[in-house]
Every structure is written in C-alpha cells, then in structure tokens.
Design an enzyme around this catalytic site. Sequence first.
Site, PDB file in Angstrom:
ATOM      1  N   CYS A   1      -4.567  -3.240   3.686  1.00  7.87           N
ATOM      2  CA  CYS A   1      -4.118  -2.865   5.031  1.00  7.87           C
ATOM      3  C   CYS A   1      -5.244  -2.958   6.071  1.00  7.87           C
ATOM      4  CB  CYS A   1      -3.484  -1.474   4.977  1.00  7.87           C
ATOM      5  SG  CYS A   1      -2.376  -1.097   6.367  1.00  7.87           S
TER       6      CYS A   1
ATOM      7  N   LYS B   1      -9.770   0.665  -1.310  1.00  7.03           N
ATOM      8  CA  LYS B   1      -9.817   0.440   0.125  1.00  7.03           C
ATOM      9  C   LYS B   1     -11.209   0.799   0.632  1.00  7.03           C
ATOM     10  CE  LYS B   1      -6.919   1.264   4.222  1.00  7.03           C
ATOM     11  NZ  LYS B   1      -5.715   1.980   4.701  1.00  7.03           N
TER      12      LYS B   1
ATOM     13  N   GLU C   1       0.831  -1.194   0.000  1.00 10.83           N
ATOM     14  CA  GLU C   1       0.000   0.000   0.000  1.00 10.83           C
ATOM     15  C   GLU C   1       0.874   1.255   0.000  1.00 10.83           C
ATOM     16  OE1 GLU C   1      -3.625   1.742   2.791  1.00 10.83           O
ATOM     17  OE2 GLU C   1      -1.884   0.822   3.761  1.00 10.83           O
TER      18      GLU C   1
END
Length: 295
Positions: A157, A123, A45
């Site tokens: 993440c 995300k 990321e």
Amino acid sequence: MERIRVAALQYYVRPVTRFEQFRDQVEALVDTARDYRCKLLVFPEYFTAQLLTLGDVKRPIAQQVRDLSRQVPRFVELMGDLAKRSGLYLVAGSIPATDEGGDTVYNQCFIFGPSGETGIQRKLHMTRFESEEWMVSAGTRLRVFEAEFGRVAITICYDVEFPELARAAARLDAFILVVPSCTDDRQGYLRVRYCAQARAIENQIYVIQASTVGSLPMVPAVSLNYGQAAILTPSDFAFSRDGILAEGFPNQESMVIGELNMKTIRESRTDGTVLPLRDSSTTAEVVSKVEVVSL
C-alpha cells in the site's frame, strides 16, 4: 516460463462469527484462480481484518490488532496448505504479526510458493492510523522473491508511494511488483493507484494491485473501503493501451485476471522507446549536486 496468468482480488471484507467462514471465502477464491489457470494470486492488505469481528470490537483498536496477531499461525497454515493444494503462488495480503516472543507488531505480508516455501515482507512505512492508533511498527528490510517465473517484490500500500523501493527491486531484475492495498476513500485509493502506475513506467515492470472492498462499520480504520484491483504495465507499444492490462469495477467483489509476458518486459528494458530503468543509473549522481540559484 515466458507467459503467466495472474489474478488480483477486490476482496469483500464482511463480518464473520467463525474462522471457518473466513477460510471458506479464501478457499473459494483460490479455487477460482486455479480454475482460470492462474499461477499467482494476490490478496489485499489487511483483508484479515475480517477476523477482528471474532472478538470484542468495542475494545481499543490497538488491543484488537494484537489479538489478531495471535491468528498468524492458523492463517499461515491455511494459506500454505492452499498454495500447495492449488499449485499457485499466493501473496497473502497482510496481517498484524509479531516476532516470536516479542511485543512489537508489524504489518506483515506472507508469500507462499506451491512447494511449501514461505517468504515475508513487512510494510516499511506506516500510515498515521497504523502508527498512531493501531501502534504498528515499520519493518526495515526490502526483499525480492525468486519464483519459477521470475523475481517478485512487494510494496504494501503506502510503500508504493516511495519510488526508491521499486527502483531497487527492478535493479535486482524483479519483473513483477505486487501492491496489496487497503484504502478507505477515493483519494487514498488514487494515491496508491497513481503511484503504482508510475512505478510500472519508471521501472519497466508489471504492477499488480489488489484492494479491499466492502465495509466493517464496527472496526475503526476499515469501517469504509474504496478499492479497485488492477494489473498495470509500462506505457509503450508492446504493452496494453493506457498501461492497464486489466482492472475491476470499483467497490465490487471481483477478481481481475491478466496474462503477463515476461519476455516483453525483458526486451523493453533494452529495446523500449525509452529506457528509464537503464537511464536512472545517473540520477543519484545528478541529485547529489543540486544547486540553488537565486533570481
């Protein structure tokens, strides 16, 4: 394709003065993965935060992030060409991106196939610094990508800390969960790592985590990095001891490589010591009827 070799990066973020320096670093890593006969390479990321150092890093970070989103066409061209040239699937970490003509910025992961195919996973849950300082917005859709070796899902993440996402992907027969991550300190890294390991066990799925290392002291939120790449497995007899197929040494620039047996994952979901993915089918009904008992 029953067995594939995969690689996860501990990607060293360093200042650059020209886009070509970034290109050369990325290209060398892709070439290394190809030389080791990998089929899938995972970048972390926000490894593209290197490109912030091409501009004025003294400006408000939200402005810098929006400038970085303008690098998306050049970035996509680079990664797509590398995927086709190398014959690899590339999970290209993430980069701030906008819809065409839009102002909303997303944390966006591109996945490139060796024949020129491109997929996008945004995300879905923002950390506080992303939403409050970078002014980055959450995506709204989880995707599962069909590759020649099986189905792959991506949780960027913080997203891996929400178990419903990995469970949904596993129920759609995803055998690999990719976790590109960027964390500034040990406790942040361990939140992601422990959750990644849990997702591997809960869903009988391989998890590949890539991390940023190094530092950009002049750029807020990536001024420090703590990272360790890992390839994680379920915890059962057919898999690696401790559920860790491979992992790097923390905070050093490196590439972690391991070989995944897709047949073993498939068999574990029907013949494993325990069958958490199958047995999770009753969980929704159970939690819909929770009772509070006074003592």
